[in-house]
Structure formats: structure tokens, C-alpha cells
Design an enzyme around this catalytic site. Structure first.
Site, PDB file in Angstrom:
ATOM      1  N   ASP A   1       0.842  -1.203   0.000  1.00  0.00           N
ATOM      2  CA  ASP A   1       0.000   0.000   0.000  1.00  0.00           C
ATOM      3  C   ASP A   1       0.875   1.250   0.000  1.00  0.00           C
ATOM      4  OD1 ASP A   1       0.899  -0.139   2.590  1.00  0.00           O
ATOM      5  OD2 ASP A   1      -1.085  -0.033   3.532  1.00  0.00           O
TER       6      ASP A   1
ATOM      7  N   ASP B   1      -1.144  -6.052  -0.464  1.00  0.00           N
ATOM      8  CA  ASP B   1      -1.556  -5.510   0.839  1.00  0.00           C
ATOM      9  C   ASP B   1      -3.063  -5.321   0.927  1.00  0.00           C
ATOM     10  OD1 ASP B   1       0.564  -5.168   2.598  1.00  0.00           O
ATOM     11  OD2 ASP B   1       1.105  -3.188   1.839  1.00  0.00           O
TER      12      ASP B   1
ATOM     13  N   LYS C   1      -1.109  -9.439   2.469  1.00  0.00           N
ATOM     14  CA  LYS C   1      -0.409  -9.007   3.678  1.00  0.00           C
ATOM     15  C   LYS C   1      -1.323  -8.056   4.428  1.00  0.00           C
ATOM     16  CE  LYS C   1       3.207  -5.968   3.620  1.00  0.00           C
ATOM     17  NZ  LYS C   1       2.697  -4.862   4.453  1.00  0.00           N
TER      18      LYS C   1
ATOM     19  N   GLU D   1      -1.444  -5.462   8.086  1.00  0.00           N
ATOM     20  CA  GLU D   1      -0.708  -4.897   9.208  1.00  0.00           C
ATOM     21  C   GLU D   1      -1.350  -5.334  10.511  1.00  0.00           C
ATOM     22  OE1 GLU D   1       0.089  -0.701   8.957  1.00  0.00           O
ATOM     23  OE2 GLU D   1       0.923  -0.889   6.936  1.00  0.00           O
TER      24      GLU D   1
ATOM     25  N   GLU E   1       9.045  -4.402  10.515  1.00  0.00           N
ATOM     26  CA  GLU E   1       9.454  -3.077  10.003  1.00  0.00           C
ATOM     27  C   GLU E   1       9.969  -2.187  11.125  1.00  0.00           C
ATOM     28  OE1 GLU E   1       6.776  -1.099   7.283  1.00  0.00           O
ATOM     29  OE2 GLU E   1       8.010   0.727   7.278  1.00  0.00           O
TER      30      GLU E   1
END
Ligand code: KIV
Length: 258
Positions: A42, A81, A111, A113, A176
Site C-alpha cells: 500500500d 496488501d 499481507k 498490518e 518493520e
């Protein structure tokens, strides 16, 4: 590349490579260069659309770019994402959106978050046959809560998030912007591969935003990036040369004419 082969690389001690890709020609080049996985991140909101954060990008825009990248990839695993804030709309909304991504892009995995707080969603996606990569540490979609793009240092929370994501069925985890020693411990603890970005050398693989590592950005480049090319400079020089040639009547010549 398949999801099981991706995971096996950790067991065989081979480092994994992942780069972001947002369009057909770039994805084709990265695929042919042998990158293990292409991430339609993203980050395209910032890198391609010129937005301030990743928050504005829509599901439809992710699908538009994901389809181009999936079509270009002949061997790499393609991951798309789930954009903000769909995976926080509950399990049904997340499965519906991820299903639409898989169906309409032809990608291999999604994916999202989050770690512990996304465990239920991860489990539901995997049950639906959708492979999931979790993303812990700095979560750009939570930039407003985190108060900026900062290194995340809460060891216990990071470890708990990573373990929860693995237990929920994620086949890999992006780490990250976390200290290298914490990433090393998480990578040693988990059986699934960790993919680091600003998380030191001991992750099982590395991911970078392709424009950053190619020097193809006019914006801020994080300190954890190593630039392997200066594409922005090459483009500027080529365009200036072409402009001069057109103005001077040197392009086109007979060679470029019919
Ligand atoms: O959106 C993205 O590009 C990402 C990578 C930075 C891991 O999530």
C-alpha cells in the site's frame, strides 16, 4: 515460487528476497532478475500516487495494480496488501476484501498490518484458503496512533505480536523498523520466515520499496535503504538530452523517420 517453497527457504537457511512492485514492466524486470516475492504494497499511495501516507489508497486501486503485477510475474510469489482499514472491519469484511483481491488480481497471498490484535482475522483468511503475511513493528497504517514513522522498541509486545501471528496461521511476517537484536530473537523463535525492512541482518529475508533501492524517488529515503542505482538521475539526464535534441532539430533524424 509457492507459499510452501517460500517457507522452506527458512528451513534450508537461504535468505529470502522481496521487493515492492506496482506496475507490469517493473514487475517483469524484478521477476526475471530472480526476486522471490513481489509485494504490491500500500506504499503505492506514497510512491506512485504521491500521497503523504498509505491511508488513502483504496481496495480497487490495490486490485488495479495487483492485477498488473500478478500478470507480469512468471515465477515470483505475488503478495498484495489489504488497504486501511478493511481488516479492522471484522472477519467477514476482511475475508470478503481478501477474496476479491485473490480473485481479481490472481496474486498468491495477502499481507495485513497487525499481529496479536489481527489473530482472528488471520485465522479466518487462512481457513478460507488465503495465505497471509502479517506485518509487525512500525505499521504505517497506524502512523497517526504511533505519532510518526518511528523505530518500535517494545520487545515484549513485538515478540507477542509475532508469535500470535504465527500461531494464527500466517506463513511469514514483515518486521518493520525494529532494533536488529529484537528482530534476531523473533527470527530465532519463529518457524515461519521473517522479512525485515529496517530490522537488521538477521531476519530470514529482506524487503525494500523498489523505488527507494533504485534511486527512483524524488522524496525522502529512509536511512535503512541502500541505493543500488540512481534511476532518477538517469531519467533527468535522458529527458534533458532529448529536449535539447528536439529544440536543436537533432531528433528525429532520418534513422527515426519513415
Ligand atoms: O507497503 C509496503 O510497501 C510495505 C513494505 C514497506 C513492507 O508494507
Amino acid at each position: 515460487m509457492t507459499v510452501p517453497r517460500f517457507v522452506e527457504k527458512k528451513q534450508s537457511g537461504t535468505k529470502l528476497t522481496m521487493l515492492t512492485a506496482y506496475d507490469f514492466p517493473t514487475a517483469k524486470l524484478l521477476d526475471e532478475a530472480g526476486v522471490d516475492a513481489l509485494l504490491v504494497g500500500d506504499s503505492l499511495a506514497m510512491v506512485v500516487q504521491g500521497r503523504e501516507t498509505t491511508l488513502p489508497v483504496t481496495l480497487e486501486e490495490m486490485i488495479y495494480h495487483g492485477e498488473m503485477v500478478s500478470r507480469a510475474a512468471k515465477r515470483a510469489l505475488v503478495v498484495v496488501d489489504i488497504p486501511f482499514p478493511i481488516n479492522h472491519h471484522g472477519v467477514r469484511a476482511a475475508v470478503k476484501a481478501a477474496g476479491k483481491i485473490i480473485k481479481q488480481t490472481g496474486c498468491n497471498a495477502v499481507k495485513l498490518e497487525g499481529g496479536a490484535e489481527q489473530a482472528e482475522v488471520i485465522q479466518a483468511l487462512v481457513t478460507a484458503g488465503i495465505p497471509v503475511i502479517a506485518h509487525v513493528g512500525l505499521r504505517p497504517q497506524a502512523v497517526n496512533v504511533m505519532g510518526g514513522y518511528k523505530v518500535q522498541r517494545n520487545r515484549d509486545e513485538l515478540m507477542a505480536d509475532a508469535i500470535a501471528a504465527e500461531n494464527a496461521g500466517a506463513f511469514s511476517i514483515v518486521l518493520e523498523c525494529i532494533p536488529a537484536d529484537i528482530a534476531k530473537d523473533i527470527s530465532a523463535k519463529l518457524t515461519i520466515p521473517t522479512i525485515g525492512i529496517g530490522a537488521g541482518p538477521d531476519c530470514d529475508g529482506q524487503v525494500l520499496v523498489v523505488n527507494d533501492m533504485l534511486g527512483a524517488t524524488s522524496g525522502y529515503v529512509p536511512s535503512f535503504v541502500k541505493q543500488y542505482a540512481n534511476v532518477a538521475d538517469s531519467i533527468s539526464k535522458a529527458v534533458a538530452q532529448w529536449t535539447d535534441d528536439v529544440v536543436a532539430g537533432k531528433f528525429p533524424t532520418d534513422e527515426q523517420s519513415f
